[in-house]
Design a protein around this motif. Sequence first.
Motif, PDB file in Angstrom:
ATOM      1  N   UNK A   1     -12.167  -6.002   7.236  1.00 13.55           N
ATOM      2  CA  UNK A   1     -12.386  -4.635   7.729  1.00 13.55           C
ATOM      3  C   UNK A   1     -11.217  -3.736   7.342  1.00 13.55           C
ATOM      4  N   UNK A   2     -10.744  -3.874   6.120  1.00 15.76           N
ATOM      5  CA  UNK A   2      -9.673  -3.016   5.615  1.00 15.76           C
ATOM      6  C   UNK A   2     -10.055  -2.473   4.253  1.00 15.76           C
ATOM      7  N   UNK A   3     -10.186  -1.142   4.152  1.00 10.68           N
ATOM      8  CA  UNK A   3     -10.440  -0.526   2.853  1.00 10.68           C
ATOM      9  C   UNK A   3      -9.182   0.130   2.291  1.00 10.68           C
ATOM     10  N   UNK A   4      -8.196   0.403   3.151  1.00 12.53           N
ATOM     11  CA  UNK A   4      -6.970   1.061   2.710  1.00 12.53           C
ATOM     12  C   UNK A   4      -6.085   0.138   1.886  1.00 12.53           C
ATOM     13  N   UNK A   5      -6.196  -1.167   2.109  1.00 10.57           N
ATOM     14  CA  UNK A   5      -5.429  -2.211   1.415  1.00 10.57           C
ATOM     15  C   UNK A   5      -3.939  -2.179   1.755  1.00 10.57           C
ATOM     16  N   UNK A   6      -3.547  -1.530   2.839  1.00 14.27           N
ATOM     17  CA  UNK A   6      -2.134  -1.473   3.219  1.00 14.27           C
ATOM     18  C   UNK A   6      -1.605  -2.868   3.532  1.00 14.27           C
TER      19      UNK A   6
ATOM     20  N   UNK B   1     -17.132  -0.659   2.914  1.00 13.64           N
ATOM     21  CA  UNK B   1     -16.797   0.509   2.104  1.00 13.64           C
ATOM     22  C   UNK B   1     -15.972   0.082   0.894  1.00 13.64           C
ATOM     23  N   UNK B   2     -16.043   0.860  -0.177  1.00 12.42           N
ATOM     24  CA  UNK B   2     -15.178   0.624  -1.317  1.00 12.42           C
ATOM     25  C   UNK B   2     -13.737   0.918  -0.915  1.00 12.42           C
ATOM     26  N   UNK B   3     -12.793   0.267  -1.581  1.00 10.31           N
ATOM     27  CA  UNK B   3     -11.391   0.410  -1.206  1.00 10.31           C
ATOM     28  C   UNK B   3     -10.827   1.751  -1.676  1.00 10.31           C
ATOM     29  N   UNK B   4      -9.820   2.223  -0.961  1.00 11.72           N
ATOM     30  CA  UNK B   4      -9.107   3.436  -1.359  1.00 11.72           C
ATOM     31  C   UNK B   4      -7.664   3.117  -1.720  1.00 11.72           C
ATOM     32  N   UNK B   5      -7.324   1.824  -1.740  1.00  9.13           N
ATOM     33  CA  UNK B   5      -5.942   1.415  -1.985  1.00  9.13           C
ATOM     34  C   UNK B   5      -5.566   1.260  -3.440  1.00  9.13           C
ATOM     35  N   UNK B   6      -6.512   1.472  -4.355  1.00 12.87           N
ATOM     36  CA  UNK B   6      -6.184   1.441  -5.780  1.00 12.87           C
ATOM     37  C   UNK B   6      -6.304   0.099  -6.461  1.00 12.87           C
ATOM     38  N   UNK B   7      -6.763  -0.940  -5.733  1.00 10.92           N
ATOM     39  CA  UNK B   7      -6.882  -2.269  -6.343  1.00 10.92           C
ATOM     40  C   UNK B   7      -8.259  -2.871  -6.067  1.00 10.92           C
ATOM     41  N   UNK B   8      -9.293  -2.364  -6.750  1.00 14.37           N
ATOM     42  CA  UNK B   8     -10.638  -2.915  -6.545  1.00 14.37           C
ATOM     43  C   UNK B   8     -10.756  -4.368  -6.960  1.00 14.37           C
ATOM     44  N   UNK B   9      -9.816  -4.851  -7.777  1.00 16.31           N
ATOM     45  CA  UNK B   9      -9.827  -6.254  -8.184  1.00 16.31           C
ATOM     46  C   UNK B   9      -9.440  -7.184  -7.045  1.00 16.31           C
TER      47      UNK B   9
END
Length: 235
Positions: free
Chosen positions: A7-12, A30-38
Amino acid sequence: MKVLVACEESQVVCKAFRDRGHEAYSCDIQECSGGHPEWHFCRDCLEVIRGGTLMAQNGTVYEIDKWDLMIAHPPCTYLTVSGNAWFDVNKYGDKARQRYKDRYAAIVFFMQLMCADIPRIAVENPIGIMNTAFRKADQIIQPFQYGHQARKATCLWLKGLPVLTPTDVTDCGQILHGGFSVGASANYARDENGKILAWNDPRTKKIRSKTFPGIANAMAEQWGIDSNETQISSF
């Protein structure tokens, strides 16, 4: 370690563990917003918990035999005490009755995360119904204990993990009338252009739910180490 941040999309939190050499992945519908979709699984986290062949948001395929650690951030909309006023059936009628159903579903989801077959688990949420529906949290942490001038009480329910130790205690910053903290609850959410977002804009919830970096770093530093020290026992 193989770490799942559910349950984390920010990837912090995911990136904090990655920075320390762990094989960490975030997961959210949701798709991530943290810049690392991999490193992000865009699907139901209950499916990801089971492991197996998993495809990341960018199409990369991973084989996950088992998870060593999970940190979960289930939605708090129906669990937090701040929403209790909306459960007044006499005042809100069918809307309140539906909210009770939504709360029940949220409790079930929380417990599915807590009972996952993973040896070390932390589930976080604001102060709310899980302190009575399940048990009292193992600890309550604040951003100002980890270097941020803000107050935002966060409960942690732990399995196989020690409680977090504060890393950089500072003052809690400016507290406004009503107990709201500048740096957390009182701040306006803004978009990438600095425009203030409405309270009911979906982006507002996303922005305000992000984990404070100081807390994420403490989790990675303290929970990312294999230890034989005494830990919170399994419930």
